[in-house]
Design a protein around this motif. Sequence first.
Motif, PDB file in Angstrom:
ATOM      1  N   ARG A 176     144.297  -5.512 -96.414  1.00  0.00           N
ATOM      2  CA  ARG A 176     143.707  -5.123 -95.140  1.00  0.00           C
ATOM      3  C   ARG A 176     142.243  -4.744 -95.300  1.00  0.00           C
ATOM      4  NH1 ARG A 176     147.846  -3.079 -91.442  1.00  0.00           N
ATOM      5  NH2 ARG A 176     149.856  -3.684 -92.300  1.00  0.00           N
ATOM      6  N   ARG A 177     141.593  -4.586 -94.177  1.00  0.00           N
ATOM      7  CA  ARG A 177     140.179  -4.207 -94.230  1.00  0.00           C
ATOM      8  C   ARG A 177     140.018  -2.799 -94.796  1.00  0.00           C
ATOM      9  NH1 ARG A 177     135.963  -3.739 -89.135  1.00  0.00           N
ATOM     10  NH2 ARG A 177     134.162  -3.082 -90.386  1.00  0.00           N
ATOM     11  N   PHE A 178     140.904  -1.900 -94.379  1.00  0.00           N
ATOM     12  CA  PHE A 178     140.785  -0.515 -94.840  1.00  0.00           C
ATOM     13  C   PHE A 178     141.987  -0.111 -95.674  1.00  0.00           C
ATOM     14  CE2 PHE A 178     138.479  -0.656 -90.741  1.00  0.00           C
ATOM     15  CZ  PHE A 178     137.193  -0.407 -91.227  1.00  0.00           C
TER      16      PHE A 178
ATOM     17  N   PHE B 135     140.743   6.682 -94.788  1.00  0.00           N
ATOM     18  CA  PHE B 135     140.941   7.519 -93.597  1.00  0.00           C
ATOM     19  C   PHE B 135     140.987   8.997 -93.923  1.00  0.00           C
ATOM     20  CE2 PHE B 135     142.639   3.348 -92.488  1.00  0.00           C
ATOM     21  CZ  PHE B 135     141.989   3.123 -91.290  1.00  0.00           C
ATOM     22  N   LYS B 136     140.585   9.338 -95.152  1.00  0.00           N
ATOM     23  CA  LYS B 136     140.660  10.731 -95.598  1.00  0.00           C
ATOM     24  C   LYS B 136     139.887  11.661 -94.664  1.00  0.00           C
ATOM     25  CE  LYS B 136     141.132  10.878-100.403  1.00  0.00           C
ATOM     26  NZ  LYS B 136     140.314  10.668-101.599  1.00  0.00           N
ATOM     27  N   ASN B 137     138.614  11.361 -94.419  1.00  0.00           N
ATOM     28  CA  ASN B 137     137.809  12.197 -93.523  1.00  0.00           C
ATOM     29  C   ASN B 137     136.727  11.353 -92.852  1.00  0.00           C
ATOM     30  OD1 ASN B 137     135.544  12.011 -95.355  1.00  0.00           O
ATOM     31  ND2 ASN B 137     136.615  13.515 -96.635  1.00  0.00           N
ATOM     32  N   THR B 138     135.929  11.979 -92.003  1.00  0.00           N
ATOM     33  CA  THR B 138     134.941  11.215 -91.227  1.00  0.00           C
ATOM     34  C   THR B 138     133.927  10.512 -92.126  1.00  0.00           C
ATOM     35  OG1 THR B 138     133.786  13.296 -90.944  1.00  0.00           O
ATOM     36  CG2 THR B 138     135.072  12.525 -89.071  1.00  0.00           C
TER      37      THR B 138
ATOM     38  N   GLU C  29     131.816   5.482 -94.267  1.00  0.00           N
ATOM     39  CA  GLU C  29     131.433   4.667 -95.417  1.00  0.00           C
ATOM     40  C   GLU C  29     132.202   3.350 -95.415  1.00  0.00           C
ATOM     41  OE1 GLU C  29     132.442   6.252 -99.254  1.00  0.00           O
ATOM     42  OE2 GLU C  29     131.536   4.514-100.254  1.00  0.00           O
ATOM     43  N   ALA C  30     133.512   3.436 -95.136  1.00  0.00           N
ATOM     44  CA  ALA C  30     134.345   2.236 -95.134  1.00  0.00           C
ATOM     45  C   ALA C  30     133.925   1.286 -94.022  1.00  0.00           C
ATOM     46  CB  ALA C  30     135.815   2.622 -94.982  1.00  0.00           C
ATOM     47  N   GLN C  31     133.568   1.850 -92.865  1.00  0.00           N
ATOM     48  CA  GLN C  31     133.099   1.023 -91.744  1.00  0.00           C
ATOM     49  C   GLN C  31     131.911   0.169 -92.193  1.00  0.00           C
ATOM     50  OE1 GLN C  31     134.199   0.700 -88.734  1.00  0.00           O
ATOM     51  NE2 GLN C  31     135.362   2.519 -88.128  1.00  0.00           N
ATOM     52  N   ARG C  32     131.052   0.785 -93.028  1.00  0.00           N
ATOM     53  CA  ARG C  32     129.851   0.113 -93.486  1.00  0.00           C
ATOM     54  C   ARG C  32     130.167  -0.913 -94.580  1.00  0.00           C
ATOM     55  NH1 ARG C  32     127.085   2.489 -97.030  1.00  0.00           N
ATOM     56  NH2 ARG C  32     127.880   4.548 -96.491  1.00  0.00           N
ATOM     57  N   ARG C  33     130.915  -0.470 -95.595  1.00  0.00           N
ATOM     58  CA  ARG C  33     131.143  -1.313 -96.777  1.00  0.00           C
ATOM     59  C   ARG C  33     132.183  -2.403 -96.551  1.00  0.00           C
ATOM     60  NH1 ARG C  33     133.520   0.936-101.368  1.00  0.00           N
ATOM     61  NH2 ARG C  33     132.809  -0.898-102.510  1.00  0.00           N
TER      62      ARG C  33
END
Lengths: 411, 250
Positions: free
Chosen positions: A64-66, A71-74, A79-83
């Motif tokens: 999956r993408r993530f 989803f640990k914290n904001t 960071e994941a949204q970016r990378r």
Amino acid sequence: MNFTETLKLALAAIWSHKLRSFLTLLGMIIGVTAFMVVLSLLQGFNTYVDEKIAGIGSNSFTVRRFSFEDFKNTDTIAEAQRRNKELTFEELEFIKERAQLVDKIGALALPNSAELKRGAVVMQDITISGTEPIIGDIENIDIAEGRFFSEAENNNSQRVAFIGAEVAQKLFPGGSAVGEEFTMRGIPYRVIGVQAVKGTVFGQSQDLFVKLPIKTYGANFGGLRNSRGIYFEATAKSPKLFKDAVEEVRTLMRIKRKLEFGEKDNFGILTPDAIAGLRDSILGPVFIVIIAVPGIALLVGAIVIMNIMLVAVTERTKEIGIRKSLGARQADILKQFLYESATLSAIGGTIGLILAKLLGIIISALLIPTTIPWYAAVIAIGVSAIVGILAGLFPAWKAARLDPIEALRAD
Amino acid sequence: MYKFMENENGKPQTADTFMPVAGESLISMRNIWKTYQMGVEELHALRGVSFDVKKGEYVAIIGPSGSGKSTLMNLIGCLDSPSKGEYWINGHQVAEMTDDELAKIRNKEIGFVFQTFNLLARATALHNVELPLIYAGMRAGERHDKAQAALASVELGDRVMHKPNELSGGQRQRVAIARALVNHPSILLADEPTGALDTKTSMEIMALFEKLHAEGNTIIVVTHEHDIAERAHRVISIRDGEIEKDERTK
Ligand SMILES: Nc1ncnc2c1ncn2[C@@H]1O[C@H](COP(=O)(O)OP(=O)(O)OP(=O)(O)O)[C@@H](O)[C@H]1O
Ligand SMILES: [Mg+2]
């Protein structure tokens, strides 16, 4: 004295104090019922988390993408949204061409919801998702009627649909759904297959969905991006190779995405183990607490049984004296009272089991499907009999050791 | 008869100084003491009692209240053990027996009839009579027949399914006698068997004892009624825990 004879004696003694026996057993009954219900809930919940929430069987894993950690914290989410870039069909092809340990791999798209119409019948908020035809094999989809998509239907983005049992029943009451049409967003789709009934979980029907070929889904719902992003589902060539297959796919993804050694994955792989681990880490402490409650009820039940057996020994001191005067050995008296407390307790266990079964039927209807595993039933009756024997040990020992002449004098 | 030497100071004899000759005596008691510790005081319920009972004898034990009759009977019946002395029953030395061995003696050698019947209230007459056979390990079918026959022999063949509270006092005592006899004991012991019965019923029970004696049973009866004692062939009188008189009357 042999087994059946002693057992008959125990049953007669219990039967002669019906109400008292029942009241004595309340603790036991509640304990066993609670224990069984908790166990079956746990079982049901695990299955639910594994199969329904994660959407995968125990033999497959998803890319999956993530990942969970994202989803640990904001901060990690940002960071994941970016990378983490969206997965692509190119990556799927890359894996397909190179993987040695993967048996089958296919793409799915995240679901949206839509309104279904057929004539006057309207169904709102139905889950729509897209899958490659191979997913039917990977997920072992149980077909009630018709068939799953073909490669040709997917490649041509044909407007065909594989639907849930409840959708079929609501849209096409009275007849077969296969070959019939319904519309979504004004576009008609032809039903080619209906999935077998899955039932309800937490009061939610699992049979309210429409699956489309992934290309059809992309073409008609605004592209396979964002909320309709794709992910892969794969199986290993054999259960033994499962872990290696997961690692192989991870490596291939890293190569394709040109990640440096030591750099974090910019995608997520979800395995049944990881899901189970997450589930246990969240629910573990909760379950310890709710298992402790029936445990305490069982302990209280045991103490009550011990108490009533002490009363029984005192009440029946004369009887013990008579039996001893006629040749009963210590072992005979010991057995008599042990059988009585074990039988009493096992009856409590059985009643508890029956109650748990009934509660299980209610829970299955209202919340999640639960089953009482057969071994749990054996454990329930076994544990309650053992509790009965332990609780009866001291009273029975007291009875067995009574002096015949002292016992005969009692009244 | 015995190689037996009485000690002047009443000390118990050792087993090798006292050996009953097999086949002669069913019961041999030598210098039997029973002492109860009441706080600091010692209460001697029996003070050196010695006697023998042969097979086929019909013995009555009489004496005033508190003289030690029941104490003696309980010792003979292996319900209790002596503080001192030696006791042989049918060749078994009782003093050194374990609890389980005593249980076996009670089951096989002794039939005990109590003043207050001591029947199991919740069980039928038949089941009460079956009890000694159950503990003897007999199978259900055989047991059933034997208990039935024993009840028939005390003329209760038509009352087998009655519970004790559905029987008269005399009938209850006959159930108890059937129970005492069902396993063919060496000896029948009865501690005031008619004590809880009216005169007419007492006579019926005593007639039954005479019949049983005529059939070859060995019987010891405790009583304080002289007309009952007169039916026996030998009367042992006890006073203050000692044998005062031991005479053959028939
Ligand atoms: N368990 C006991 N503890 C202390 N003393 C006892 C006990 N049993 C009996 N005794 C005493 O032993 C003595 C003999 O009692 P036993 O019952 O043998 O008399 P008995 O001859 O049967 O009298 P009765 O004719 O009234 O039945 C009595 O003084 C009695 O108080
Ligand atoms: Mg007495």
